[in-house]
Design a protein around this motif. Structure first.
Motif, PDB file in Angstrom:
ATOM      1  N   GLY A 136      42.406   8.434  31.474  1.00 31.91           N
ATOM      2  CA  GLY A 136      42.330   9.635  32.872  1.00 31.91           C
ATOM      3  C   GLY A 136      43.620   9.283  33.932  1.00 31.91           C
ATOM      4  N   ARG A 137      44.137   8.465  34.115  1.00 28.69           N
ATOM      5  CA  ARG A 137      45.310   8.482  35.078  1.00 28.69           C
ATOM      6  C   ARG A 137      46.853   7.445  34.350  1.00 28.69           C
ATOM      7  NH1 ARG A 137      43.182   3.687  38.397  1.00 28.69           N
ATOM      8  NH2 ARG A 137      42.150   3.145  36.644  1.00 28.69           N
ATOM      9  N   LEU A 138      47.711   8.942  35.942  1.00 31.56           N
ATOM     10  CA  LEU A 138      48.924   7.811  35.034  1.00 31.56           C
ATOM     11  C   LEU A 138      49.648   7.614  36.429  1.00 31.56           C
ATOM     12  CD1 LEU A 138      51.410   8.339  32.590  1.00 31.56           C
ATOM     13  CD2 LEU A 138      51.996  10.448  34.105  1.00 31.56           C
ATOM     14  N   ALA A 139      50.389   6.377  36.081  1.00 28.58           N
ATOM     15  CA  ALA A 139      50.743   5.737  37.417  1.00 28.58           C
ATOM     16  C   ALA A 139      52.274   6.170  37.175  1.00 28.58           C
ATOM     17  CB  ALA A 139      50.238   4.398  37.597  1.00 28.58           C
ATOM     18  N   ALA A 140      53.311   6.350  38.491  1.00 27.60           N
ATOM     19  CA  ALA A 140      54.076   6.922  38.561  1.00 27.60           C
ATOM     20  C   ALA A 140      54.852   6.066  39.329  1.00 27.60           C
ATOM     21  CB  ALA A 140      54.907   8.010  38.070  1.00 27.60           C
ATOM     22  N   VAL A 141      56.157   5.462  39.697  1.00 23.33           N
ATOM     23  CA  VAL A 141      56.263   4.913  41.022  1.00 23.33           C
ATOM     24  C   VAL A 141      57.936   5.935  40.819  1.00 23.33           C
ATOM     25  CG1 VAL A 141      58.364   2.590  41.746  1.00 23.33           C
ATOM     26  CG2 VAL A 141      56.481   2.576  40.105  1.00 23.33           C
ATOM     27  N   VAL A 142      57.915   6.805  42.073  1.00 19.41           N
ATOM     28  CA  VAL A 142      58.606   7.992  42.445  1.00 19.41           C
ATOM     29  C   VAL A 142      59.517   7.338  43.479  1.00 19.41           C
ATOM     30  CG1 VAL A 142      58.864  10.052  43.121  1.00 19.41           C
ATOM     31  CG2 VAL A 142      57.345   9.473  41.405  1.00 19.41           C
TER      32      VAL A 142
END
Length: 176
Positions: A136-142
Motif C-alpha cells: 500500500g505504500r512506497l518509501a523514497a529517500v529524496v
C-alpha cells in the motif's frame, strides 16, 4: 553477444521467477534474463558445484530510455516494480532523478512518480526506495528527506524532513 554495454555497471540483479532475472544497468538497459534451460539454477550458482557457470540470454527488454538505472524495487506481489534513473541534460548541464512505475507483464513504463517539492526546492536526488509489505505504500529517500507515497494514487502522503542530518536509507519494518 553482450547483455549490457561493454564495461557498464550492473546496478541491480534480482530473481523474478525460478529461472529469470531482472537486470538493470548504468547503460540504461532493463532486461529480463533467463538461465539456459540446460543449466540447473541450484547447481549453476552453488559454490559446491564443479562447474558454477550458467549461460544467460535476454528474454525481453523493457522500453526504457537509455539513461542510467541506479535502483529497482519490486512490489510484494512482484507484479510491479519501480526504477530510479538519472537523467542528464547536457545542454543545461543539469542532472535529475526519475522514479518510474513498471508492470512486469508490460514492457513499457506505467507512469512517472513525482516526489514532493520540499522547501520550494524541486527534488534532485533519490537515494533509495522500498515497498511496504502490504503493497500500500512506497518509501523514497529524496534529497535526504523521507517521502511516503500511497500506491493507490501515487501521491505523497507524508514527508519527514531531516534538516542538517539527512536520511540516506529507509525500509519498512517487516510485519510480525
Amino acid at each position: 553477444d553482450r547483455i549490457h554495454a561493454k564495461n557498464t555497471i550492473i546496478s541491480h540483479l534480482e530473481w523474478v521467477h525460478d529461472d529469470r532475472l531482472l537486470s538493470a544497468g548504468f547503460d540504461g538497459r532493463l532486461l529480463i534474463l533467463e538461465i539456459d534451460k540446460g543449466s540447473d539454477p541450484e547447481k549453476a550458482f552453488s559454490a559446491a558445484s564443479e562447474n558454477p557457470v550458467a549461460s544467460l540470454h535476454v528474454v525481453s527488454s523493457y522500453e526504457h530510455d537509455r539513461i542510467p538505472i541506479e535502483r529497482v524495487c519490486f512490489s510484494p506481489r512482484r507484479d510491479q516494480f519501480v526504477t530510479v534513473s538519472v537523467r542528464t541534460d547536457k545542454v543545461k548541464k543539469d542532472t535529475y532523478y526519475e522514479l518510474q512505475l513498471w508492470n512486469t507483464a508490460s514492457l513499457k513504463s506505467v507512469r512517472s512518480i513525482q516526489p514532493a517539492t520540499v522547501q520550494q526546492r524541486p527534488p534532485q536526488r533519490i537515494a533509495t526506495v522500498d515497498w511496504s509489505a502490504d503493497g500500500g505504500r512506497l518509501a523514497a529517500v529524496v534529497d535526504g528527506n523521507l517521502q511516503v507515497f500511497s500506491t493507490a494514487t501515487w501521491r505523497v502522503q507524508k514527508v519527514l524532513e531531516a534538516p542538517g542530518l539527512g536520511i540516506s536509507d529507509a525500509v519498512f519494518a517487516p510485519r510480525s
